[in-house]
Design a protein around this motif. Structure first.
Motif, mmCIF file in Angstrom:
data_model
loop_
_atom_site.group_PDB
_atom_site.id
_atom_site.type_symbol
_atom_site.label_atom_id
_atom_site.label_comp_id
_atom_site.label_asym_id
_atom_site.label_seq_id
_atom_site.Cartn_x
_atom_site.Cartn_y
_atom_site.Cartn_z
ATOM 1 N N CYS A 10 30.527 24.369 19.886
ATOM 2 C CA CYS A 10 29.760 23.607 18.645
ATOM 3 C C CYS A 10 28.421 23.654 18.927
ATOM 4 N N THR A 11 27.711 24.034 17.591
ATOM 5 C CA THR A 11 26.300 24.502 17.831
ATOM 6 C C THR A 11 25.486 23.779 16.929
ATOM 7 N N ALA A 12 24.205 23.445 17.251
ATOM 8 C CA ALA A 12 23.254 22.547 16.316
ATOM 9 C C ALA A 12 23.247 23.194 14.935
ATOM 10 N N GLY A 13 23.091 22.243 13.858
ATOM 11 C CA GLY A 13 22.696 22.594 12.701
ATOM 12 C C GLY A 13 23.915 22.872 11.698
ATOM 13 N N ARG A 14 25.211 22.847 12.324
ATOM 14 C CA ARG A 14 26.264 23.040 11.464
ATOM 15 C C ARG A 14 27.698 22.391 12.008
ATOM 16 N N ARG A 15 28.290 21.882 11.045
ATOM 17 C CA ARG A 15 29.693 20.967 11.454
ATOM 18 C C ARG A 15 30.748 22.068 11.775
ATOM 19 N N SER A 16 31.318 21.724 12.886
ATOM 20 C CA SER A 16 32.513 22.546 13.430
ATOM 21 C C SER A 16 33.789 22.170 13.002
ATOM 22 N N ARG A 17 34.719 22.835 12.781
ATOM 23 C CA ARG A 17 36.106 22.912 12.487
ATOM 24 C C ARG A 17 37.033 22.087 13.447
ATOM 25 N N ILE A 18 36.100 22.262 14.570
ATOM 26 C CA ILE A 18 36.957 21.852 15.679
ATOM 27 C C ILE A 18 37.263 20.443 15.938
ATOM 28 N N ALA A 19 38.505 19.812 16.058
ATOM 29 C CA ALA A 19 38.751 18.586 16.439
ATOM 30 C C ALA A 19 39.328 18.332 17.694
ATOM 31 N N LEU A 20 39.266 17.526 18.603
ATOM 32 C CA LEU A 20 39.673 17.115 19.843
ATOM 33 C C LEU A 20 40.899 16.249 20.042
ATOM 34 N N ALA A 21 41.762 16.502 20.599
ATOM 35 C CA ALA A 21 42.934 15.624 20.756
ATOM 36 C C ALA A 21 42.681 15.159 22.327
ATOM 37 N N ASP A 22 43.613 14.126 22.637
ATOM 38 C CA ASP A 22 43.363 13.520 24.080
ATOM 39 C C ASP A 22 43.518 14.506 25.108
ATOM 40 N N GLY A 23 42.542 14.779 26.228
ATOM 41 C CA GLY A 23 42.699 15.574 27.048
ATOM 42 C C GLY A 23 42.029 17.065 26.778
ATOM 43 N N GLU A 24 41.619 17.139 25.728
ATOM 44 C CA GLU A 24 40.993 18.336 25.421
ATOM 45 C C GLU A 24 39.170 18.505 25.398
ATOM 46 N N ALA A 25 38.721 19.492 25.418
ATOM 47 C CA ALA A 25 37.247 19.669 25.603
ATOM 48 C C ALA A 25 36.796 20.960 24.755
ATOM 49 N N VAL A 26 35.806 21.069 24.704
ATOM 50 C CA VAL A 26 35.073 22.148 23.953
ATOM 51 C C VAL A 26 33.585 22.107 24.409
ATOM 52 N N ARG A 27 33.022 23.407 24.569
ATOM 53 C CA ARG A 27 31.536 23.613 24.783
ATOM 54 C C ARG A 27 30.753 23.121 23.734
ATOM 55 N N ILE A 28 29.596 22.597 23.998
ATOM 56 C CA ILE A 28 28.740 22.040 22.812
ATOM 57 C C ILE A 28 27.216 22.267 23.428
ATOM 58 N N ALA A 29 26.491 22.446 22.404
ATOM 59 C CA ALA A 29 25.081 22.725 22.464
ATOM 60 C C ALA A 29 24.194 21.447 22.269
ATOM 61 N N THR A 30 22.721 21.612 22.861
ATOM 62 C CA THR A 30 22.303 20.251 22.636
ATOM 63 C C THR A 30 21.937 19.985 21.153
ATOM 64 N N GLY A 31 22.061 19.044 20.640
ATOM 65 C CA GLY A 31 21.871 18.742 19.415
ATOM 66 C C GLY A 31 22.957 18.849 18.226
ATOM 67 N N ALA A 32 23.940 19.560 18.778
ATOM 68 C CA ALA A 32 25.388 19.789 17.911
ATOM 69 C C ALA A 32 25.945 18.327 17.843
ATOM 70 N N LEU A 33 26.595 18.213 16.524
ATOM 71 C CA LEU A 33 27.551 17.247 16.150
ATOM 72 C C LEU A 33 28.528 17.382 17.114
ATOM 73 N N THR A 34 28.958 16.101 17.505
ATOM 74 C CA THR A 34 29.983 15.856 18.295
ATOM 75 C C THR A 34 31.300 16.308 17.484
ATOM 76 N N PRO A 35 32.400 16.731 17.830
ATOM 77 C CA PRO A 35 33.622 16.837 17.006
ATOM 78 C C PRO A 35 34.567 15.518 17.034
ATOM 79 N N PRO A 36 35.244 15.485 15.820
ATOM 80 C CA PRO A 36 36.155 14.161 15.804
ATOM 81 C C PRO A 36 37.112 14.192 17.250
#
Length: 405
Positions: free
Chosen positions: A85-111
């Motif tokens: 997940c990077t800053a300035g754009r909305r990711s299509r990623i959504a997290l289920a319980d027990g999942e993780a994804v890389r994220i950059a400073t300023g990026a929107l947190t995924p659902p």
């Protein structure tokens, strides 16, 4: 034409006003200039005419405060998803319980995100044939999510009316999606330097002196948030002085230098009487700079008449100029500070001494030398002007007016 008006046009002028009374006297005599909408980025030195309100929350949505991993659920480990997940754009990623994804400073947190964990607090491993992350032993469990509205919410008051528009106000207004606001000022002034003996260019004739103010007075006026529209030089001539006052202009102020004394060549007061000006203040109990006056001209402009000696003119500009700005723009914040003066004192003669000072080791302030009014040499090493009311002793806490550099 300026819209400045006086509240009590028929009152007598106040003679020999104390420095501490300037704000009260001018605040009572003058009404503020008209307010206007403006882009704050182009209005440095103006004064907010109303509160600055946020029209958007900051941040507008939950974002990552650090580079790391957005995780869902309490852990202790999370399955890694492919992607970042990077800053300035909305990711299509959504997290289920027990999942993780890389994220950059300023990026929107995924659902589905329940926390953001910074990179240095986790380690990766293979678990059950899948890439996972877990919190390092001993690492603090903290959530590095910047929550929507964490700094402010839509509709919050960010600063009250009366604040000077500076870089911080402009930046906050941009962040709050409020780049345009109601302001007063900055003030605009026509400037006149008088004196037969003053020469700006060319060889000096006997009895003449070099113009030591013309090139720098706009700098000191600008430090008070008074912009100079134009600068004129005239000899000591009554007719020319009257003509200058009667020129058509849209300035808020007229600033003159010289002719504030009571000598044979000082025509200022008689000209002001001829044109129907009303003198509000005739003299301020300060030294140097006491032989100044403030008047309301027939066209609505306010006159600040400065003494001719350079140091006296600068002192009067910084003392009375700031009071005029506060009165005419309803400014509430002050440009002064306070410090302890180590080596200067003021006799008990009802005058405020204006002393150029510099801060030295230990945090105290010391005078930068004997103040000759005919030049600005005392300001070469000075950082501020110290205001020493009558009776001030060594070691006293005094008001400081920062000098422009």
């Amino acid at each position: 034409m300026s819209v400045v008006q006086a509240r009590s046009a028929d009152t007598a002028s106040r003679v020999d006003v104390a420095v501490a009374e300037l704000d009260v006297v001018l605040g009572a005599e003058l009404s503020p200039i008209r307010e206007r909408y403006a882009a704050l980025a182009e209005a440095v030195g103006a004064t907010l005419a109303g509160p600055l309100w946020a029209t958007a929350a900051l941040p507008v949505a939950d974002t990552a405060a650090m580079d790391g991993f957005a995780v869902s659920g309490p852990g202790p480990r999370w399955r890694m998803l492919i992607g970042t997940c990077t800053a300035g754009r909305r990711s299509r990623i959504a997290l289920a319980d027990g999942e993780a994804v890389r994220i950059a400073t300023g990026a929107l947190t995924p659902p589905g995100t329940t926390a953001v964990i910074r990179s240095e607090h986790v380690y990766g491993e293979r678990f059950g044939g899948q890439a996972t992350i877990a919190v390092l032993p001993g690492a603090p469990r903290r959530n590095d999510t910047r929550v929507r509205g964490e700094s402010w919410s839509d509709g919050d008051e960010l600063t009250a009316a009366g604040m000077r528009v500076d870089a911080s106000v402009i930046s906050v207004a941009q962040s709050a999606e409020t780049p345009i606001a109601m302001i007063r000022g900055p003030l605009r002034a026509d400037v006149l330097l008088t004196g037969d003996e003053i020469r700006a260019t060319g060889e000096l004739a006997p009895g003449q002196v070099r113009d030591a103010l013309g090139a720098v007075l706009p700098h000191y006026l600008g430090h008070c948030d008074i912009g100079v529209r134009g600068l004129t030089r005239l000899p000591d001539d009554r007719a020319l002085l009257r003509t200058w006052f009667e020129l058509d202009t849209d300035a808020d102020l007229a600033v003159t230098v010289g002719a504030t004394g009571h000598g044979g060549a000082d025509h200022l007061r008689s000209v002001l009487e001829e044109i129907g000006a009303h003198i509000l203040i005739d003299g301020v109990r300060m030294r140097p700079g006491g032989s100044q006056l403030v008047a309301r001209l027939p066209d609505g402009r306010i006159l600040l008449a400065l003494p001719g000696n350079p140091l006296a003119a600068v002192a009067a500009t910084l003392v009375t100029g700031r009071s005029l700005v506060r009165a005419l723009t309803c400014r509430t914040d002050s440009a002064s500070s306070w410090g302890r003066i180590a080596d200067a004192a003021a006799p008990d003669d009802a005058r405020t001494r204006i002393v150029p000072v510099r801060q030295v080791e230990g945090g105290v302030w010391r005078a930068t030398g004997t103040s000759g009014t005919a030049h600005l040499a005392a300001l070469l090493q000075a950082q501020s002007l110290a205001l020493l009311p009558a009776g001030t002793g060594r070691g006293a806490l005094v008001e400081l007016l920062p000098l422009p550099r």
